[in-house]
Structures are given as C-alpha cells and as structure tokens.
Design a protein around this motif. Structure first.
Motif, PDB file in Angstrom:
ATOM      1  N   PRO A  20       0.834  -1.216   0.000  1.00 59.96           N
ATOM      2  CA  PRO A  20       0.000   0.000   0.000  1.00 59.96           C
ATOM      3  C   PRO A  20       0.862   1.257   0.000  1.00 59.96           C
ATOM      4  O   PRO A  20       1.926   1.306   0.618  1.00 59.96           O
ATOM      5  CB  PRO A  20      -0.811  -0.123   1.304  1.00 59.96           C
ATOM      6  N   LYS A  21       0.400   2.270  -0.715  1.00 53.87           N
ATOM      7  CA  LYS A  21       1.075   3.551  -0.771  1.00 53.87           C
ATOM      8  C   LYS A  21       0.111   4.647  -0.337  1.00 53.87           C
ATOM      9  O   LYS A  21      -1.078   4.593  -0.661  1.00 53.87           O
ATOM     10  CB  LYS A  21       1.592   3.834  -2.190  1.00 53.87           C
ATOM     11  N   LYS A  22       0.620   5.604   0.372  1.00 54.52           N
ATOM     12  CA  LYS A  22      -0.217   6.686   0.887  1.00 54.52           C
ATOM     13  C   LYS A  22      -0.811   7.490  -0.265  1.00 54.52           C
ATOM     14  O   LYS A  22      -0.099   7.944  -1.156  1.00 54.52           O
ATOM     15  CB  LYS A  22       0.606   7.586   1.802  1.00 54.52           C
ATOM     16  N   ASP A  23      -2.138   7.644  -0.236  1.00 51.84           N
ATOM     17  CA  ASP A  23      -2.890   8.407  -1.226  1.00 51.84           C
ATOM     18  C   ASP A  23      -2.745   7.848  -2.641  1.00 51.84           C
ATOM     19  O   ASP A  23      -3.034   8.545  -3.622  1.00 51.84           O
ATOM     20  CB  ASP A  23      -2.455   9.889  -1.232  1.00 51.84           C
ATOM     21  N   ASP A  24      -2.310   6.592  -2.765  1.00 48.93           N
ATOM     22  CA  ASP A  24      -2.144   6.013  -4.100  1.00 48.93           C
ATOM     23  C   ASP A  24      -2.393   4.509  -4.057  1.00 48.93           C
ATOM     24  O   ASP A  24      -1.613   3.717  -4.583  1.00 48.93           O
ATOM     25  CB  ASP A  24      -0.743   6.311  -4.645  1.00 48.93           C
ATOM     26  N   THR A  25      -3.487   4.094  -3.391  1.00 47.81           N
ATOM     27  CA  THR A  25      -3.839   2.677  -3.274  1.00 47.81           C
ATOM     28  C   THR A  25      -5.293   2.498  -3.692  1.00 47.81           C
ATOM     29  O   THR A  25      -6.190   3.116  -3.113  1.00 47.81           O
ATOM     30  CB  THR A  25      -3.649   2.173  -1.834  1.00 47.81           C
TER      31      THR A  25
END
Length: 415
Positions: A356-361
C-alpha cells in the motif's frame, strides 16, 4: 436507440450534441463514493477479524498461565476453557465469513455496474453482485462435488454434499489455514532475513566517522542543481523531464533521511539501534532453534506427534518449563513471526505490487491486502504448533464425541 432517434429528428452536422448534465455526473460520483465506502468498511472489518485471530493465540496462553497461578480465585472463574473454545469458534466463523462472503462481495460490488436494461443505482449493483456470488458458490460446490466423486467413487462420496452444513462448513477454516501455511513457507524465511534491513531503514544508524553536515550540504547543492536544470535556467543540454523529476525526488528523500539522522539524539543513535539489532538476532536464533528441535522431536520421538484430541486442557498444565516467563517469551516469538511473515509477503517479487502507498492505493489492492493478511493470520496457530509453542487442548469432550456420530444421510463421518 438514442442515436436512431437523433437521426430521425434530422440533427444537422453542425448541431451540438446534448451533453450529460452536471447533476447526472455528480450522482455517478456519489454512487461510486458510497460503493467505495461500503467496500472500505468490509475491508476494515476483515482486518479487525485478522487482528482478533492473531491476538487470540496469545490470549489463550496468558489465560492458561493466569488460571494456573490463581486456580481458586473467584474473580477469574469466567476465564475457562469453554470461553476460549467459543472465541476460537467465533474466529473461525468470522474468518470464513470474510474470506468466502464479505471480501468477494466487496470486490464484485466494486466492479459491478448493474445489469443492462435496469435502472442504474446502488440497488442494481447489489443485485448484480449477489447474482455473481451465487454463481461463484455454485461453481465451487460443483467443482468440489465432481472432485469428490472422482477421488472416491462409492455412493457415500456422491451423497457427501448433503453433509455440507453440519460437517464440511465448520472445517473450512482448516482449508484457509492450509493455504496460509503454504504461503508462510515462502514468506517467513524471507521475512526473517528482511527484518534487519527493514529495521535499519526505520531506525537511525550510529554516526561513526561520518560528517552529516557535509553530506547535507552536498545534497543541498545537488538538489539546487537539479532544480535549475529542471527549470532550464543554467543548462543548455536537453534532459528528460521525467528522469530529472525522479532524480530530484530521490535526492529530496535522501536529504530528509540525513536531516532526521542529524536531529536524532545520541541515545537514539548509539543505543536504540544496536539494542534492536541484537534483539532481532536473538529472536531469529531462538525461532530457528525451536523449529529445528521440534522437527527433530517429531522425527525421533513418536509420542511427540499430534494426537488430535489428546493434550492438556486450559488451566491444567503450563506450556513452558519456565512458567510465566516462558509463556511471555512464546508470545513475543508469535508476534515476531507474524510480523516477519507479513514483511516476507511484501518482499516477494510476485506480491511486491501489493504494497500500500499513501494516497495512491486502489480499493482492489486494499481488498487483496486484507485477504492476504486474513490468510496469514489464519495459519498462525498451525505455525505455532510447528514451532512447538502452542499445545493447548481447547476442544470439549462432548464435542469430540459428536465428531464420530453418523451424519444426516446415514454415512459414518469421522474427522
């Protein structure tokens, strides 16, 4: 249909076609937001079930030691084997519910648009999702029935599907644990080796023969040079904009790490980092030794093999020869192995895109992560038995005797 009607009315070539109104667009966005919110709530519930399944094993160990220390205490009489057994049954029930119902529903609900010819909306998407779930369930049941008939060709195997509710469904959790064990065989060794690298990235390393001020000054100059090249102020050479932006982002990340190391206290740099690395080394060594000893015991001593219903019940015997201290060490190792398996899972090349990536999942990736964590947590008790950590007997005598009773269709079932 809409194009034919428009052609019949004689729309000229230069006439402007009607555009969808802003209200329809806003309604579609609100509908997508509701769908994403429902899927996110189901994913959060699945993560909560996974956390409960992970915490239930240490809770059982602590309960056993408390009952041994205070066997006649009135205030802990509620803490008994029946309670622990019920909690394990609830963990099994909700794990099956999340894996086979809630998570497929969240995925199909996210991808659904409603059947053609029906009015678009939440109800249409729910209807399509339910139909997809029913078709998926029928497909799985058909595959299982055919496979059972191929493996065992007698009449009992053909009629065994009638025992679905009272015999097979309660043991679906074993199937989940089997998948989780196969995944843990890949993830845990990789995670044990990656834990040192991950902790090295999170903690501040000691500054031995390093001048952080000079490194920050050099990085700052490099950042300014890249920024000027990107703005086209001091360089006549044409650079790839995307490559320059990526290089500038890497330089900023490195600068942030150096500034964090500079701001860290001397205790954090010189004491926390070595202590954590030594603790990781000790935990990894103990885990490997426990695995080797338990495997040797299983190979040499026949009495060390699992005997199903045999074993001490909760509150009857300690799980460790060192008493409460040994139980605390087992709990620490259980958490350490669970974290290592998760780190190893995301370190595998095949599952690397799941990080998971912050603000990009995306929601699809969130659902995949929740299912993966649920499968790993369901295999934690089996992995603990492999290490020889958890040997509590949580089954009731009456329940064990019922497992050998004839089933509803008259065939004798024994697990």
């Amino acid at each position: 249909m809409r194009e034919d009607g428009r052609a019949g009315r004689g729309v000229g070539a230069g006439a402007a076609l009607p555009q969808p109104s802003a209200g329809v667009h806003d309604e579609q966005e609100d509908e997508d937001a509701i769908v994403n919110r429902i899927s996110l709530c189901l994913s959060t519930f699945t993560l909560a079930v996974s956390a409960g399944a992970v915490l239930l094993l240490p809770f059982s160990i602590i309960s056993n030691e408390i009952l041994l220390s205070f066997p006649q205490n009135y205030y802990i009489q509620w803490l008994n084997g029946s309670l622990i057994h019920g909690l394990w049954n609830l963990a099994s029930l909700f794990s099956n519910l999340c894996l086979f119902v809630l998570m497929p529903f969240a995925f199909f609900f996210l991808e659904s648009e409603g059947f053609a010819g029906l009015k678009k909306g939440i109800r249409a998407r729910i209807l399509e999702t339910l139909v997809m779930l029913v078709l998926l369930a029928l497909l799985i049941l058909g595959i299982v029935w055919v496979a059972s008939a191929l493996v065992d060709k007698d009449a009992a195997s053909m009629e065994s599907l009638y025992d679905l509710w009272e015999f097979y469904l309660p043991y679906l959790y074993s199937c989940i644990s089997l998948m989780g064990c196969l995944l843990l065989l890949l993830c845990t060794p990789v995670g044990l080796s990656r834990m040192f690298t991950v902790m090295g990235q999170l903690l501040v390393k000691p500054t031995i023969l390093e001048d952080l001020d000079e490194q920050i000054y050099i990085i700052t100059l490099e950042e300014e040079a890249l920024q000027r090249r990107l703005n086209g102020l001091s360089s006549s050479v044409e650079y790839n904009i995307m490559e320059l932006e990526r290089e500038l982002e890497n330089v900023k990340t490195l600068k942030t790490k150096l500034e964090r190391r500079k701001k860290a206290s001397a205790w954090e740099r010189n004491l926390v980092y070595p202590a954590v690395m030594i603790l990781l080394l000790i935990e990894t060594s103990i885990s490997v030794l426990l695995v080797a000893c338990n495997i040797l015991c299983l190979l040499v001593d026949e009495t060390a093999m699992p005997k199903g219903t045999r074993g001490p019940g909760i509150g009857n015997a300690s799980l460790s020869a060192f008493g409460f201290v040994g139980a605390a060490l087992e709990i620490i190792l259980i958490f350490y192995l669970m974290v290592s398996s998760v780190v190893g899972f995301y370190s595998l090349r095949f599952f690397g895109n799941f990080i998971p990536k912050k603000d990009d999942t995306t929601m699809t990736k969130i659902i995949g992560n929740c299912v993966s964590i649920l499968v790993l947590s369901s295999a934690l008790p089996v992995m603990s038995r492999t290490l020889g950590l958890h040997k509590l007997h949580l089954s009731d005598t009456s329940r064990d005797s019922e497992t050998s009773k004839p089933s509803a269709n008259g065939h004798h079932k024994a697990l």
